[in-house]
Design a protein around this motif. Structure first.
Motif, PDB file in Angstrom:
ATOM      1  N   ALA A  98      18.951   7.202 -18.823  1.00 23.03           N
ATOM      2  CA  ALA A  98      19.038   6.517 -17.533  1.00 23.03           C
ATOM      3  C   ALA A  98      17.783   5.683 -17.269  1.00 23.03           C
ATOM      4  N   LEU A  99      17.250   5.085 -18.308  1.00 20.28           N
ATOM      5  CA  LEU A  99      16.012   4.320 -18.151  1.00 20.28           C
ATOM      6  C   LEU A  99      16.176   2.851 -18.516  1.00 20.28           C
ATOM      7  N   PHE A 100      16.796   2.566 -19.678  1.00 18.01           N
ATOM      8  CA  PHE A 100      16.695   1.202 -20.196  1.00 18.01           C
ATOM      9  C   PHE A 100      17.355   0.169 -19.290  1.00 18.01           C
ATOM     10  N   ASP A 101      18.362   0.596 -18.470  1.00 19.38           N
ATOM     11  CA  ASP A 101      18.968  -0.395 -17.573  1.00 19.38           C
ATOM     12  C   ASP A 101      18.003  -0.821 -16.457  1.00 19.38           C
ATOM     13  N   LEU A 102      16.948  -0.033 -16.249  1.00 18.44           N
ATOM     14  CA  LEU A 102      15.923  -0.423 -15.263  1.00 18.44           C
ATOM     15  C   LEU A 102      14.925  -1.410 -15.861  1.00 18.44           C
ATOM     16  N   THR A 103      14.900  -1.482 -17.186  1.00 24.96           N
ATOM     17  CA  THR A 103      13.831  -2.230 -17.854  1.00 24.96           C
ATOM     18  C   THR A 103      14.302  -3.651 -18.178  1.00 24.96           C
ATOM     19  N   SER A 104      13.390  -4.400 -18.789  1.00 20.18           N
ATOM     20  CA  SER A 104      13.659  -5.820 -19.048  1.00 20.18           C
ATOM     21  C   SER A 104      13.707  -6.085 -20.551  1.00 20.18           C
ATOM     22  N   ALA A 105      14.178  -7.290 -20.889  1.00 19.60           N
ATOM     23  CA  ALA A 105      14.213  -7.684 -22.307  1.00 19.60           C
ATOM     24  C   ALA A 105      12.794  -7.686 -22.878  1.00 19.60           C
ATOM     25  N   SER A 106      11.834  -8.176 -22.111  1.00 16.02           N
ATOM     26  CA  SER A 106      10.473  -8.253 -22.669  1.00 16.02           C
ATOM     27  C   SER A 106       9.892  -6.848 -22.867  1.00 16.02           C
ATOM     28  N   PHE A 107      10.250  -5.912 -21.984  1.00 15.36           N
ATOM     29  CA  PHE A 107       9.780  -4.531 -22.175  1.00 15.36           C
ATOM     30  C   PHE A 107      10.364  -3.959 -23.475  1.00 15.36           C
ATOM     31  N   ILE A 108      11.664  -4.146 -23.671  1.00 17.58           N
ATOM     32  CA  ILE A 108      12.299  -3.587 -24.879  1.00 17.58           C
ATOM     33  C   ILE A 108      11.716  -4.249 -26.141  1.00 17.58           C
ATOM     34  N   ASP A 109      11.511  -5.550 -26.096  1.00 20.85           N
ATOM     35  CA  ASP A 109      10.929  -6.239 -27.268  1.00 20.85           C
ATOM     36  C   ASP A 109       9.555  -5.664 -27.594  1.00 20.85           C
TER      37      ASP A 109
END
Ligand SMILES: C[S@@+](CC[C@H](N)C(=O)[O-])C[C@H]1O[C@@H](n2cnc3c(N)ncnc32)[C@H](O)[C@@H]1O
Length: 267
Positions: A117-128
């Motif tokens: 329940a975390l990655f939907d809070l985050t951004s593309a740049s965070f994941i990259d």
């Protein structure tokens, strides 16, 4: 009830545990077992945005053992609660840290990077930036319970679609990581992890909510109504009408909230 309070995380946990895809958890534990070193059997799992330790609990229920848990969480109260609940039976290293300071995350030597329940809070740049620090030859990524933008209610109400569209728009608001991926996060993770050469398994992990989740439904409905209050397409009266209808049908209705679980294993 605040969005990351112990009370809210506890309230959603039964629905989360039931929703998590059990085959994905089994596949992860099987891979960990194969990767185990007989001389040094402990595996390191770094759980990002760990809350009170729900991923630890879920994998323990699936039979995990010999895992050193590095729980990374901004909120010290949640970390303290995780330690209170599990500090005696599990090996836990707690890190009160902001996930955005990616270069300081304790990822060295990790066998699993997990998050629920975390990655939907985050951004593309965070994941990259996060994936740039992960060794795709050695480290599995387990991302559970990523919201996919679908919510189905019975009985239906004429405003369901408008409310969902406004809610999904709100999901894209910055939640502390830059513009949030919201419902697009699974697709984003999928392409980013594939590009790194991972083998991926994806599986739906929807919440299935009925009268037995009445308190969770009440909070969910109130949370949705609050999130859409500034939507241009909805008047305050319309939102209240929808909310009252939804609350009136908690006892005889059903709600499915779509999520996906994703497992990325080294090739
Ligand atoms: C929706 S909750 C999920 C918690 C837990 N993984 C679970 O499934 O119950 C998101 C978690 O991420 C944490 N979080 C949010 N932003 C963070 C940040 N910038 N750094 C570290 N943790 C953060 C919150 O405090 C919260 O515990």
């Amino acid at each position: 009830m605040s969005s990351f309070s112990i009370a809210w995380l506890d309230l959603r946990e039964a629905a989360d545990i039931a929703a998590r895809d059990k085959n994905i958890a089994a596949q992860l534990l099987n891979w960990l077992g194969q990767a185990a070193d007989p001389v040094s059997p402990d595996r390191i799992a770094v759980d990002l945005g760990a809350g009170t330790g729900s991923t630890l609990r879920a994998l323990n229920k699936s039979g995990a053992s010999n895992i050193v848990w590095r729980l990374v969480e901004l909120d010290g109260k949640l970390l303290d609660e995780a330690l209170r609940r599990h500090g005696k039976q599990c090996l836990i290293e707690d890190y009160q840290a902001d996930l955005n300071i990616i270069e300081e995350l304790p990822l060295t030597g990790a066998h699993i990077i997990s998050a629920s329940a975390l990655f939907d809070l985050t951004s593309a740049s965070f994941i990259d930036a996060l994936l740039a620090r992960i060794d795709a030859r050695k480290t599995a990524v387990y991302a559970a319970l990523n919201y996919d933008g679908t919510t189905h209610w019975t009985p239906a109400h004429s405003l369901d679609e408008k409310v969902l569209a406004a809610f999904n728009q709100d999901q894209l608001r910055d939640k502390g990581f830059g513009p949030a991926l919201g419902p697009d996060c699974t697709a984003y993770l999928q392409q980013a992890l594939s590009a790194k050469g991972y083998n991926l398994t994806l599986s739906p992990s929807p919440w299935q909510l009925t009268a037995q989740h009445s308190e969770l439904l009440r909070e969910l409905i109130s949370g949705i109504a609050t999130a859409v209050v500034n939507a241009d397409e909805l008047t305050v009266e319309a939102i209240l009408e929808w909310k009252d209808f939804r609350i009136a049908h908690i006892g005889d209705g059903h709600c499915t909230v779509g999520h996906w679980d994703l497992l990325a294993l080294p090739d």
